[in-house]
Scaffold this active site. Structure first.
Site, PDB file in Angstrom:
ATOM      1  N   ASP A 195     -14.056   3.073   2.448  1.00 47.33           N
ATOM      2  CA  ASP A 195     -13.875   4.455   2.874  1.00 47.33           C
ATOM      3  C   ASP A 195     -13.883   5.393   1.663  1.00 47.33           C
ATOM      4  OD1 ASP A 195     -12.639   6.802   4.471  1.00 47.33           O
ATOM      5  OD2 ASP A 195     -12.730   5.208   5.946  1.00 47.33           O
ATOM      6  N   HIS A 230      -9.257  10.918   4.458  1.00 47.74           N
ATOM      7  CA  HIS A 230      -9.772  10.029   5.501  1.00 47.74           C
ATOM      8  C   HIS A 230      -9.416   8.579   5.219  1.00 47.74           C
ATOM      9  CE1 HIS A 230     -12.907   7.884   7.872  1.00 47.74           C
ATOM     10  NE2 HIS A 230     -12.840   8.924   8.691  1.00 47.74           N
ATOM     11  N   SER A 287     -13.099   6.636  13.811  1.00 45.46           N
ATOM     12  CA  SER A 287     -12.551   6.204  12.520  1.00 45.46           C
ATOM     13  C   SER A 287     -11.095   5.815  12.631  1.00 45.46           C
ATOM     14  CB  SER A 287     -12.680   7.333  11.480  1.00 45.46           C
ATOM     15  OG  SER A 287     -14.001   7.485  11.048  1.00 45.46           O
TER      16      SER A 287
END
Length: 319
Positions: free
Chosen positions: A36, A76, A254
């Site tokens: 990520d 994220h 996600s």
């Protein structure tokens, strides 16, 4: 911690706003590789980091501090990683996190970085521990990326991939379209609605929210035959990169993907020699129908961790 409705869905049908680990499992002996934007390893959700994390690697070309620096400038990656293994936000609270940075601070990356990271995971062995790859990333369909995923799975690594957030067929992207990966779509809570769009964030104003209503497929979620299972992905509260005690709500496939990865860690703790194929079979065979509608008869079911853990493997992994 109350208010984490995604975790409340993991521990059984009783929706009380709290998380109780099924069968007291916590992912012991399992390593979760999160590909990520990097991770804020100093966050309290990963403490003590000397025990709960391993050195990862950075495949982003704009990094000036060296290949081992995985600092998250996006949020994220931290959110995703904590949903899988976080002490507060996560499912597998004893699993070890291995952060692998393949996206920049804008969430952008390329296939070369993804491929290099998959090759690195294949070669990276930590005392023979079982490995799970959590990939809340995606791009155009690539035969090379798909082949790398298949090779990892053939080697005994479970790969969990996000379906994508375009409300389209997931088969057109990699790694979501690769059959060897466990591809995850998103559900939302009826209490919240889908006011949380994909990749949206909301601060602590909803930190005490819980979900007592039924779930439905998120409007934004990709779908189709490539999706193996759906899991909570809308309005998910998890760690954030702005501070060591910061948390945010965010939405997308996600967010659903690391929840499934965390549940896989529980499964591999209970059945340490299960093959990736048996893991996928346990997930799909135990999945329940979408509670709030929103999915057709051809769509996959919703993650049922208790049922999954009650489905023993049929084969033994050759190490």
């Amino acid at each position: 911690m109350p208010g984490q409705w995604n975790l409340d869905r993991v521990d059984g049908p009783r929706l009380d706003g709290y998380f109780s680990p099924p069968e007291c499992l916590c992912g012991k002996g399992v390593h979760v590789y999160v590909l990520d934007t990097g991770v804020r390893l100093s966050h309290e959700d990963f403490a003590p980091s000397t025990v709960r994390t391993e050195s990862g690697w950075n495949f982003v070309g704009d990094c000036t501090a060296g290949g081992g620096t995985v600092e998250d400038k996006s949020g994220h990656g931290t959110h995703v990683a904590a949903t899988a293994v976080g002490a507060t936000s996560g499912v597998a609270k004893c699993a070890v996190l291995v952060p692998v940075r393949i996206l920049d601070e804008n969430g952008k990356g390329d296939g070369g970085a993804m491929l290099s990271a998959l090759d690195w995971v294949a070669d990276h062995d930590i005392n023979g521990a079982r490995k799970i790859v959590s990939m809340s990333v995606g791009g155009p369909r690539s035969a090379v990326i798909d082949a790398a995923v298949r090779e990892l799975v053939h080697a005994g690594v479970v790969v969990v991939a996000a379906a994508g957030n375009s409300g389209e067929d997931a088969s057109g992207t990699s790694p979501a379209g690769e059959a060897a990966a466990i591809t995850v779509g998103s559900t939302g809570c009826e209490d919240f609605g889908d006011s949380f769009g994909p990749s949206s964030t909301m601060s602590s104003t909803m930190s005490t929210a819980s979900c007592g209503g039924p779930d439905a497929m998120s409007d934004f979620s990709n779908r189709g035959a490539a999706v193996d299972v759906y899991a909570p992905g809308a309005g998910v509260r998890s760690a954030w990169m702005t501070g060591d005690r910061d948390f945010r709500r965010s939405s997308g496939t996600s967010m659903a993907t690391p929840l499934v990865a965390g549940c896989v860690a529980l499964y591999l703790e209970k059945y340490p020699d299960a093959t990736p194929e048996d893991v996928a079979r346990a997930i799909k065979s135990s999945a329940t129908r979408m509670r709030g509608g929103g999915g057709g008869a051809e769509d996959a079911g919703v993650l049922n961790p208790v049922g999954m853990l009650s489905t023993p493997p049929a084969a033994t992994l050759r190490r």
